[in-house]
Scaffold this motif. Structure first.
Motif, PDB file in Angstrom:
ATOM      1  N   LYS A 173      16.990   8.853  -4.664  1.00  0.00           N
ATOM      2  CA  LYS A 173      17.313   7.845  -3.651  1.00  0.00           C
ATOM      3  C   LYS A 173      16.038   7.253  -3.044  1.00  0.00           C
ATOM      4  N   GLN A 174      15.081   8.103  -2.748  1.00  0.00           N
ATOM      5  CA  GLN A 174      13.816   7.635  -2.190  1.00  0.00           C
ATOM      6  C   GLN A 174      13.071   6.759  -3.188  1.00  0.00           C
ATOM      7  N   TRP A 175      13.073   7.168  -4.457  1.00  0.00           N
ATOM      8  CA  TRP A 175      12.405   6.393  -5.499  1.00  0.00           C
ATOM      9  C   TRP A 175      13.023   5.006  -5.618  1.00  0.00           C
ATOM     10  N   ALA A 176      14.353   4.963  -5.628  1.00  0.00           N
ATOM     11  CA  ALA A 176      15.049   3.681  -5.755  1.00  0.00           C
ATOM     12  C   ALA A 176      14.760   2.774  -4.564  1.00  0.00           C
ATOM     13  N   PHE A 177      14.624   3.352  -3.367  1.00  0.00           N
ATOM     14  CA  PHE A 177      14.344   2.555  -2.173  1.00  0.00           C
ATOM     15  C   PHE A 177      12.912   2.011  -2.180  1.00  0.00           C
ATOM     16  N   VAL A 178      11.942   2.894  -2.463  1.00  0.00           N
ATOM     17  CA  VAL A 178      10.539   2.490  -2.403  1.00  0.00           C
ATOM     18  C   VAL A 178      10.216   1.450  -3.471  1.00  0.00           C
ATOM     19  N   PHE A 179      10.678   1.689  -4.705  1.00  0.00           N
ATOM     20  CA  PHE A 179      10.352   0.770  -5.796  1.00  0.00           C
ATOM     21  C   PHE A 179      11.458  -0.253  -6.046  1.00  0.00           C
ATOM     22  N   GLY A 180      12.344  -0.392  -5.066  1.00  0.00           N
ATOM     23  CA  GLY A 180      13.361  -1.428  -5.085  1.00  0.00           C
ATOM     24  C   GLY A 180      13.171  -2.342  -3.886  1.00  0.00           C
ATOM     25  N   PRO A 181      13.956  -2.172  -2.829  1.00  0.00           N
ATOM     26  CA  PRO A 181      13.866  -3.063  -1.664  1.00  0.00           C
ATOM     27  C   PRO A 181      12.485  -3.100  -1.011  1.00  0.00           C
TER      28      PRO A 181
ATOM     29  N   THR B 175       0.834  -1.203   0.000  1.00  0.00           N
ATOM     30  CA  THR B 175       0.000   0.000   0.000  1.00  0.00           C
ATOM     31  C   THR B 175       0.866   1.248   0.000  1.00  0.00           C
ATOM     32  N   THR B 176       1.973   1.198   0.730  1.00  0.00           N
ATOM     33  CA  THR B 176       2.898   2.330   0.753  1.00  0.00           C
ATOM     34  C   THR B 176       3.450   2.618  -0.637  1.00  0.00           C
ATOM     35  N   THR B 177       3.822   1.563  -1.363  1.00  0.00           N
ATOM     36  CA  THR B 177       4.336   1.776  -2.723  1.00  0.00           C
ATOM     37  C   THR B 177       3.240   2.303  -3.638  1.00  0.00           C
ATOM     38  N   GLY B 178       1.997   1.866  -3.407  1.00  0.00           N
ATOM     39  CA  GLY B 178       0.887   2.379  -4.194  1.00  0.00           C
ATOM     40  C   GLY B 178       0.683   3.865  -3.968  1.00  0.00           C
ATOM     41  N   ILE B 179       0.779   4.295  -2.714  1.00  0.00           N
ATOM     42  CA  ILE B 179       0.651   5.716  -2.392  1.00  0.00           C
ATOM     43  C   ILE B 179       1.786   6.510  -3.033  1.00  0.00           C
ATOM     44  N   CYS B 180       2.987   5.959  -2.987  1.00  0.00           N
ATOM     45  CA  CYS B 180       4.145   6.654  -3.559  1.00  0.00           C
ATOM     46  C   CYS B 180       4.077   6.747  -5.080  1.00  0.00           C
ATOM     47  N   SER B 181       3.232   5.936  -5.715  1.00  0.00           N
ATOM     48  CA  SER B 181       3.097   6.015  -7.170  1.00  0.00           C
ATOM     49  C   SER B 181       2.169   7.146  -7.598  1.00  0.00           C
ATOM     50  N   LEU B 182       1.435   7.737  -6.641  1.00  0.00           N
ATOM     51  CA  LEU B 182       0.564   8.864  -6.975  1.00  0.00           C
ATOM     52  C   LEU B 182       1.416  10.045  -7.430  1.00  0.00           C
ATOM     53  N   PRO B 183       1.023  10.728  -8.504  1.00  0.00           N
ATOM     54  CA  PRO B 183       1.836  11.846  -9.015  1.00  0.00           C
ATOM     55  C   PRO B 183       2.143  12.909  -7.973  1.00  0.00           C
ATOM     56  N   SER B 184       1.167  13.211  -7.107  1.00  0.00           N
ATOM     57  CA  SER B 184       1.379  14.251  -6.102  1.00  0.00           C
ATOM     58  C   SER B 184       2.447  13.864  -5.093  1.00  0.00           C
TER      59      SER B 184
END
Length: 428
Positions: A365-373, A348-357
């Motif tokens: 660095k944050q993008w690589a962490f959330v959509f990586g590990p 769910t956290t990754t889903g929220i982070c995929s929102l454009p806003s």
């Protein structure tokens, strides 16, 4: 700078949205904006429009005085508008078309050209238009979205602008800036594709939905055959008990397919070098990975809600110490639900982070962490939930493998590809 008269023709939602944007952002601008339509009579002249700072103006007066004329009317009404009012429009006025019709002729460019040439008695060559100050803008902004904007919003609304007259385009770009928009000038040749985009569900969403839809149908068929035809489940157990199995299976397969796209691309780059051109098929696959993930999250929520309604010893006997009456959970039940809830929250956290806003505020660095590990950890937790449930039933007692095994096949491929990619990336 002289004040410019900006007239919005139309009193619908789009007119309301544009007037609202002007009210929020142009209190001290050099524009005088009014709204008009043939229905606005002298009795309404000067009254405010839907509580904005924009006022209503009688139609004839507004049209004649307009320096910028924004046509917030349907594309189908364009020809009649110009036929009835072309002679009254200031010849130097800039005309802004905000319509989105896909039909030929239902836009200000074609309608203006048609009426102008009819009035002048000349003929217009196929695909041509007269030298006119018509600009396409604000057509890519939804009225509801505009009405949701506030003066406190820090992120401006964006719009694409195109036309044939550079001076007219500049005039509209300045107006857009005063109204709180950021604008980008695009070629007029992209006009049809821009409109097509606004009138589509999005090719990526359509392709991703088809993929998930096919997976869902296949899992439903498998579950119906295994549980109703072979195991003899009564029909009343289908809506929740059997259906939630197929839904959960679809979610796990969807997440695996979403994660495999980027993994395959990284393996290709690791083997052939980053200069290697990816195949068109893989590029299209990469384009839908986000959409697959979001759709899979939908199925995950759906599966979770159904499972919670069924969470008792009658349906999940292995989850409880006493299978005949309410009791505490067994270690297997608690461990499975621990992985389920942990995976649910991480995904769910990754889903929220995929929102454009949210995503546009993230660092590299944050993008690589959330959509990586993070996303891989959530995926593995979700799979561990399934594996704990089916740990002693994978051999199958009905001639058909259990759903916990079948739903792990595509994830096993995704995990194997990830391990290969990690090995290949060592030392690079």
């Amino acid at each position: 700078m002289a004040t410019k008269n900006c007239v919005i023709v139309g009193t619908g939602d789009m007119a309301h949205g544009l007037a609202h944007m002007f009210s929020c952002n142009s209190s001290y601008s050099s524009y005088n904006m009014v709204v008009t339509s043939p229905k606005v009579n002298d009795g309404l002249n000067g009254s405010t429009f839907h509580g904005t700072t924009v006022t209503l103006r009688s139609f004839d007066e507004a049209i004649a005085s307009a320096d910028i004329l924004i046509l917030a009317i349907p594309g189908s009404a364009m020809t009649n508008f110009f036929r009835d009012n072309l002679d009254r429009i200031n010849k130097d006025a800039v005309i802004v078309d905000v319509s989105n019709s896909m039909k030929k002729g239902e836009n200000a460019f074609d309608a203006y050209s048609k009426v102008y040439m009819q009035n002048s008695g000349a003929e217009l060559k196929e695909g041509g238009n007269v030298n006119m100050r018509v600009v396409k803008a604000f057509y890519d902004c939804g009225a509801v979205y505009l009405l949701a904007q506030k003066s406190t919003c820090k992120t401006p609304v964006s719009t694409n602008i195109c036309g044939t007259d550079l001076d007219a385009i500049s005039v509209v770009a300045d107006l857009a800036k005063a109204m709180g928009f950021t604008s980008r000038i695009v070629p007029l040749s992209s006009h049809s594709s821009q409109i097509s985009h606004q009138n589509s569900l999005g090719n990526e969403w359509v392709r991703a939905t088809l993929v998930i839809g096919v997976v869902f149908v296949l899992t439903e068929v498998y579950c119906i055959i295994r549980y109703h035809h072979i195991k003899g489940y009564p029909g009343h157990r289908y809506p929740l008990n059997v259906n939630q199995k197929a839904i959960g299976w679809t979610a796990s397969a969807g997440f695996a397919l979403s994660l495999m796209a980027g993994t395959i691309a990284r393996i290709i780059h690791a083997v052939s070098g980053k200069g290697k051109t990816l195949s068109p098929t893989l590029v299209r696959y990469l384009e839908i990975r986000k959409h697959l993930g979001i759709l899979s999250l939908f199925f995950t929520v759906w599966h979770s809600l159904m499972s919670m309604l069924l969470l008792n010893a009658s349906y999940f006997s292995d989850f409880f110490l006493d299978k005949t009456k309410p009791s505490k959970m067994s270690w297997r039940g608690e461990l499975s639900l621990f992985f389920a809830t942990t995976g649910f929250m991480l995904l769910t956290t990754t889903g929220i982070c995929s929102l454009p806003s949210v995503s546009r505020e993230m660092t590299k660095k944050q993008w690589a962490f959330v959509f990586g590990p993070l996303v891989w950890l959530g995926f593995l937790c979700a799979m561990a939930h399934i594996w704990v449930i089916g740990m002693d039933g994978w051999e199958g007692t009905t001639g058909m493998p259990g759903v916990t095994l079948m739903s792990s096949l595509i994830p096993f491929v995704a995990i194997a590809l990830k391990l290969i990619q990690m090995v290949l990336s060592i030392g690079q």
